[in-house]
Design a protein around this motif. Structure first.
Motif, PDB file in Angstrom:
ATOM      1  N   SER A 240       0.777  -1.440  -0.480  1.00  0.00           N
ATOM      2  CA  SER A 240      -0.525   0.076   0.293  1.00  0.00           C
ATOM      3  C   SER A 240       0.389   1.553  -0.112  1.00  0.00           C
ATOM      4  O   SER A 240       0.180   2.715  -0.220  1.00  0.00           O
ATOM      5  CB  SER A 240      -0.991   0.134   0.996  1.00  0.00           C
ATOM      6  OG  SER A 240      -0.137   0.289   2.102  1.00  0.00           O
ATOM      7  N   ALA A 241       2.268   0.785  -0.420  1.00  0.00           N
ATOM      8  CA  ALA A 241       2.822   2.043   0.644  1.00  0.00           C
ATOM      9  C   ALA A 241       4.811   1.519  -0.132  1.00  0.00           C
ATOM     10  O   ALA A 241       4.954   0.571   0.657  1.00  0.00           O
ATOM     11  CB  ALA A 241       3.015   3.311   2.223  1.00  0.00           C
TER      12      ALA A 241
ATOM     13  N   ALA B 128      17.786   1.364   0.157  1.00  0.00           N
ATOM     14  CA  ALA B 128      16.991   0.924   1.928  1.00  0.00           C
ATOM     15  C   ALA B 128      15.615   1.598   0.718  1.00  0.00           C
ATOM     16  O   ALA B 128      15.462   2.254   0.009  1.00  0.00           O
ATOM     17  CB  ALA B 128      16.952   1.978   2.558  1.00  0.00           C
ATOM     18  N   ILE B 129      14.388   0.799   1.639  1.00  0.00           N
ATOM     19  CA  ILE B 129      13.405   0.345   1.050  1.00  0.00           C
ATOM     20  C   ILE B 129      12.614   0.499   2.017  1.00  0.00           C
ATOM     21  O   ILE B 129      12.749  -0.293   3.496  1.00  0.00           O
ATOM     22  CB  ILE B 129      13.221  -1.748   0.684  1.00  0.00           C
ATOM     23  CG1 ILE B 129      14.173  -1.521  -0.622  1.00  0.00           C
ATOM     24  CG2 ILE B 129      11.922  -1.791   0.228  1.00  0.00           C
ATOM     25  CD1 ILE B 129      13.781  -3.272  -1.077  1.00  0.00           C
ATOM     26  N   ARG B 130      11.681   1.036   2.265  1.00  0.00           N
ATOM     27  CA  ARG B 130       9.870   0.804   3.001  1.00  0.00           C
ATOM     28  C   ARG B 130       9.077   0.699   2.714  1.00  0.00           C
ATOM     29  O   ARG B 130       8.363   1.156   1.663  1.00  0.00           O
ATOM     30  CB  ARG B 130       9.894   2.581   4.041  1.00  0.00           C
ATOM     31  CG  ARG B 130       9.158   2.742   4.769  1.00  0.00           C
ATOM     32  CD  ARG B 130       9.178   3.646   4.755  1.00  0.00           C
ATOM     33  NE  ARG B 130       7.737   4.296   6.092  1.00  0.00           N
ATOM     34  CZ  ARG B 130       6.522   4.033   5.646  1.00  0.00           C
ATOM     35  NH1 ARG B 130       6.308   3.992   4.807  1.00  0.00           N
ATOM     36  NH2 ARG B 130       5.676   4.185   6.712  1.00  0.00           N
ATOM     37  N   ILE B 131       8.307  -0.165   3.494  1.00  0.00           N
ATOM     38  CA  ILE B 131       7.113  -1.389   2.457  1.00  0.00           C
ATOM     39  C   ILE B 131       6.145  -1.306   3.518  1.00  0.00           C
ATOM     40  O   ILE B 131       7.055  -2.055   4.182  1.00  0.00           O
ATOM     41  CB  ILE B 131       7.961  -2.213   1.280  1.00  0.00           C
ATOM     42  CG1 ILE B 131       6.837  -2.795   0.780  1.00  0.00           C
ATOM     43  CG2 ILE B 131       8.754  -3.474   2.599  1.00  0.00           C
ATOM     44  CD1 ILE B 131       6.815  -4.117   0.118  1.00  0.00           C
ATOM     45  N   VAL B 132       5.054  -1.154   3.134  1.00  0.00           N
ATOM     46  CA  VAL B 132       4.093  -1.504   3.770  1.00  0.00           C
ATOM     47  C   VAL B 132       3.331  -2.709   3.339  1.00  0.00           C
ATOM     48  O   VAL B 132       2.386  -1.580   1.787  1.00  0.00           O
ATOM     49  CB  VAL B 132       3.513  -0.252   4.340  1.00  0.00           C
ATOM     50  CG1 VAL B 132       1.559  -0.030   5.352  1.00  0.00           C
ATOM     51  CG2 VAL B 132       4.128   0.968   4.643  1.00  0.00           C
TER      52      VAL B 132
ATOM     53  N   ALA C 170       1.287  -9.033   7.915  1.00  0.00           N
ATOM     54  CA  ALA C 170       0.527  -9.462   9.728  1.00  0.00           C
ATOM     55  C   ALA C 170       0.893 -10.847   9.968  1.00  0.00           C
ATOM     56  O   ALA C 170       0.692 -11.543   9.511  1.00  0.00           O
ATOM     57  CB  ALA C 170      -0.863  -9.032   9.361  1.00  0.00           C
ATOM     58  N   GLY C 171       0.685 -10.541  11.205  1.00  0.00           N
ATOM     59  CA  GLY C 171       0.827 -11.953  12.165  1.00  0.00           C
ATOM     60  C   GLY C 171       2.507 -12.593  11.614  1.00  0.00           C
ATOM     61  O   GLY C 171       2.837 -13.074  12.700  1.00  0.00           O
ATOM     62  N   LEU C 172       3.613 -11.641  11.549  1.00  0.00           N
ATOM     63  CA  LEU C 172       4.655 -12.379  10.472  1.00  0.00           C
ATOM     64  C   LEU C 172       5.518 -11.713  11.810  1.00  0.00           C
ATOM     65  O   LEU C 172       5.910 -10.154  12.164  1.00  0.00           O
ATOM     66  CB  LEU C 172       5.104 -11.730   9.184  1.00  0.00           C
ATOM     67  CG  LEU C 172       4.740 -12.579   8.315  1.00  0.00           C
ATOM     68  CD1 LEU C 172       5.335 -11.824   6.732  1.00  0.00           C
ATOM     69  CD2 LEU C 172       4.068 -14.115   8.332  1.00  0.00           C
TER      70      LEU C 172
ATOM     71  N   ALA D 128       9.816  -2.689   7.425  1.00  0.00           N
ATOM     72  CA  ALA D 128       8.580  -3.823   6.296  1.00  0.00           C
ATOM     73  C   ALA D 128       7.580  -3.175   7.995  1.00  0.00           C
ATOM     74  O   ALA D 128       7.373  -4.110   9.316  1.00  0.00           O
ATOM     75  CB  ALA D 128       8.819  -4.941   5.551  1.00  0.00           C
ATOM     76  N   LYS D 129       6.059  -3.071   7.046  1.00  0.00           N
ATOM     77  CA  LYS D 129       5.253  -2.535   8.390  1.00  0.00           C
ATOM     78  C   LYS D 129       3.761  -2.765   7.553  1.00  0.00           C
ATOM     79  O   LYS D 129       4.129  -3.594   6.123  1.00  0.00           O
ATOM     80  CB  LYS D 129       5.104  -1.348   8.298  1.00  0.00           C
ATOM     81  CG  LYS D 129       6.709  -0.803   9.712  1.00  0.00           C
ATOM     82  CD  LYS D 129       6.634  -0.774  10.297  1.00  0.00           C
ATOM     83  CE  LYS D 129       8.112  -0.171  11.580  1.00  0.00           C
ATOM     84  NZ  LYS D 129       7.919  -0.565  12.555  1.00  0.00           N
ATOM     85  N   THR D 130       2.800  -3.485   8.637  1.00  0.00           N
ATOM     86  CA  THR D 130       1.134  -3.114   8.158  1.00  0.00           C
ATOM     87  C   THR D 130       0.849  -2.366   8.292  1.00  0.00           C
ATOM     88  O   THR D 130       2.117  -1.230   7.930  1.00  0.00           O
ATOM     89  CB  THR D 130       0.459  -4.418   9.349  1.00  0.00           C
ATOM     90  OG1 THR D 130       0.141  -3.555   9.915  1.00  0.00           O
ATOM     91  CG2 THR D 130       1.392  -6.024   9.177  1.00  0.00           C
TER      92      THR D 130
END
Length: 86
Positions: free
Chosen positions: A17-18, A41-45, A50-52, A80-82
């Motif tokens: 989503s991002a 550098a990667i920022r991924i949403v 989820a749950g990992l 890496a985020k939800t």
């Protein structure tokens, strides 16, 4: 295709989503490993995280980028985020 474009294309499989990809290669010019590929550098949403655990999330990212770390990437920083964590 640039390494950033390749990374972006491959990470699309995670349905982010991002997604932000920063090329930090210039900061590492002259570094011995810089000849082997760039620093990114990667920022991924993405909901798929989820749950990992952090390690599991990073593995998903590395699986998605495939062989790029062997050919075009020397160093990869991952956040890496939800969607709920942002």
């Amino acid at each position: 295709m640039s390494a950033v474009e390749l990374i972006r294309a491959r990470l699309a499989a995670l349905a982010p989503s991002a997604l932000e990809i920063r090329d930090d290669s210039a900061q590492h010019a002259g570094h011995a490993g810089a000849k082997e590929g760039g620093h990114y550098a990667i920022r991924i949403v993405a909901p798929c995280f989820a749950g990992l655990s952090t390690l599991q999330r990073h593995r998903l990212v590395y699986d998605a980028v495939g062989d790029l770390p062997n050919a075009r990437i020397h160093a990869l920083s991952i956040t890496a985020k939800t969607p709920e964590e942002t």
